[in-house]
Design a protein around this motif. Structure first.
Motif, short mmCIF file in Angstrom:
data_model
loop_
_atom_site.label_atom_id
_atom_site.label_comp_id
_atom_site.label_asym_id
_atom_site.label_seq_id
_atom_site.Cartn_x
_atom_site.Cartn_y
_atom_site.Cartn_z
N LEU A 156 48.92 -10.19 -18.16
CA LEU A 156 48.34 -8.97 -18.73
C LEU A 156 48.77 -8.79 -20.19
CD1 LEU A 156 46.58 -6.48 -18.22
CD2 LEU A 156 48.65 -5.28 -17.43
N ALA A 157 50.04 -9.00 -20.46
CA ALA A 157 50.53 -8.84 -21.84
C ALA A 157 49.91 -9.87 -22.76
CB ALA A 157 52.05 -8.94 -21.86
N TRP B 124 45.15 -9.39 -9.43
CA TRP B 124 46.53 -9.42 -9.93
C TRP B 124 46.73 -8.48 -11.11
CZ3 TRP B 124 47.57 -15.42 -10.40
CH2 TRP B 124 47.59 -15.97 -9.11
N LEU B 125 45.84 -8.56 -12.10
CA LEU B 125 46.06 -7.82 -13.34
C LEU B 125 46.10 -6.31 -13.10
CD1 LEU B 125 43.72 -9.81 -15.77
CD2 LEU B 125 46.19 -10.07 -15.46
N TYR B 126 45.23 -5.81 -12.25
CA TYR B 126 45.21 -4.38 -11.94
C TYR B 126 46.37 -4.00 -11.03
CZ TYR B 126 43.46 0.18 -10.53
OH TYR B 126 43.35 1.53 -10.29
N ASN B 127 46.68 -4.87 -10.09
CA ASN B 127 47.69 -4.54 -9.09
C ASN B 127 49.13 -4.69 -9.57
OD1 ASN B 127 46.01 -3.63 -7.03
ND2 ASN B 127 45.52 -5.71 -6.42
N TYR B 128 49.32 -5.17 -10.80
CA TYR B 128 50.67 -5.19 -11.37
C TYR B 128 51.29 -3.79 -11.40
CZ TYR B 128 50.38 -9.97 -13.33
OH TYR B 128 50.29 -11.32 -13.50
N GLN B 129 50.47 -2.77 -11.44
CA GLN B 129 51.01 -1.41 -11.56
C GLN B 129 51.62 -0.88 -10.26
OE1 GLN B 129 47.85 1.67 -12.04
NE2 GLN B 129 46.45 -0.02 -11.59
N PHE B 130 51.33 -1.56 -9.16
CA PHE B 130 51.80 -1.07 -7.86
C PHE B 130 52.97 -1.91 -7.34
CE2 PHE B 130 47.12 -0.34 -7.93
CZ PHE B 130 47.17 1.04 -8.11
N ALA B 131 53.89 -1.26 -6.63
CA ALA B 131 55.04 -1.97 -6.05
C ALA B 131 54.56 -3.09 -5.14
CB ALA B 131 55.93 -0.99 -5.29
N LYS B 132 53.53 -2.82 -4.35
CA LYS B 132 53.00 -3.83 -3.43
C LYS B 132 52.45 -5.04 -4.21
CE LYS B 132 49.70 -4.57 0.29
NZ LYS B 132 48.51 -4.09 0.99
N GLU C 153 42.91 2.72 -25.10
CA GLU C 153 42.00 3.81 -24.72
C GLU C 153 41.06 3.38 -23.59
OE1 GLU C 153 39.99 5.24 -28.19
OE2 GLU C 153 41.88 5.77 -29.19
N ILE C 154 40.98 2.07 -23.36
CA ILE C 154 40.14 1.54 -22.29
C ILE C 154 40.92 1.64 -20.98
CG2 ILE C 154 38.93 -0.51 -21.42
CD1 ILE C 154 38.89 -1.49 -24.38
N PRO C 155 40.38 2.25 -19.94
CA PRO C 155 41.10 2.32 -18.66
C PRO C 155 41.46 0.91 -18.17
CG PRO C 155 39.19 3.76 -18.62
CD PRO C 155 39.08 2.95 -19.88
N LEU C 156 42.59 0.79 -17.52
CA LEU C 156 43.07 -0.52 -17.08
C LEU C 156 42.04 -1.22 -16.19
CD1 LEU C 156 45.30 -2.66 -16.95
CD2 LEU C 156 46.31 -1.38 -15.03
N GLU C 157 41.46 -0.50 -15.26
CA GLU C 157 40.50 -1.13 -14.34
C GLU C 157 39.30 -1.69 -15.11
OE1 GLU C 157 38.34 -0.37 -10.06
OE2 GLU C 157 39.23 1.33 -11.11
N ALA D 246 51.29 -2.24 -17.29
CA ALA D 246 50.23 -1.66 -16.46
C ALA D 246 50.45 -0.16 -16.22
CB ALA D 246 50.13 -2.40 -15.13
N ILE D 247 51.68 0.25 -15.91
CA ILE D 247 51.89 1.67 -15.62
C ILE D 247 51.89 2.53 -16.89
CG2 ILE D 247 53.08 1.26 -13.42
CD1 ILE D 247 55.67 2.19 -14.94
#
Length: 195
Positions: free
Chosen positions: A4-5, A131-139, A94-98, A86-87
């Motif tokens: 992501l980075a 993966w890229l979106y789900n980096y923000q979640f612990a799971k 300004e673009i939403p992560l999703e 991600a978080i």
């Protein structure tokens, strides 16, 4: 830094993003077969990795990890830092992560034929498990750590690193925010030098 980075630091240039994304699968001088901007992306990726590996704040983050991870601590911090990107995404874009993530997946699929074989094999899993979106979640982080541990046949113990993340969560977040400002500046400077 992790996927992501690297993508984010590519300055919204399609070919630089592709180069930055595929760089780990391009060895030595094989990058010369690509367009100049994809080559810039590969060089940017290498510059980001070098800067990250030698930075004092990143070293401080690594010291917070349990000693059991050994030389895998750098990989773990890369994953943690993508989590914090991600978080904290709204602070950087300004673009939403999703929306951003879906546009990246489309871009990579549109250029599938020029991606290295290893990247072509990895991409369907990245998209399927988002993966890229789900980096923000612990799971999501746990699944990435589990996968990395499987790839090392259990030697890395990376599946246990989520405990370290929770134990030092605020400190890792502070480290990331401080470091990422330095890294953004370094990436901008590197891209200018690579023109």
């Amino acid at each position: 830094m992790n996927f992501l980075a690297h993508l984010y630091l590519s300055a919204d240039n399609t070919e630089i993003m592709i180069g930055n994304f595929i760089a780990d699968h391009i060895k030595g001088s094989k990058f010369t077969q690509y367009t100049p901007d994809i080559q810039r992306g590969i060089r940017l990726h290498r510059a980001i990795d070098s800067f990250t590996d030698t930075h004092d704040i990143v070293r401080q983050s690594k010291r917070r990890l349990d000693k059991r991870y050994g030389h895998y601590s750098g990989v773990i911090i890369d994953i943690f830092y993508d989590h914090f990107l991600a978080i904290n995404w709204r602070q950087y874009s300004e673009i939403p992560l999703e929306t951003y993530v879906q546009s990246v997946y489309r871009l990579l699929n549109q250029h599938l034929d020029i991606l290295p074989v290893k990247t072509q094999e990895m991409l369907p899993y990245m998209i399927k498990y988002n993966w890229l979106y789900n980096y923000q979640f612990a799971k999501g982080i746990q699944e990435v750590l589990n996968g990395m541990n499987r790839r090392t046949q259990g030697k890395s113990k990376m599946n246990l690193a989520s405990q370290d993340l929770l134990e030092h969560y605020d400190d890792f977040n502070k480290d990331f925010k401080l470091f990422f400002e330095h890294l953004r500046e370094h990436s901008i400077k590197t891209l200018e030098e690579l023109r």
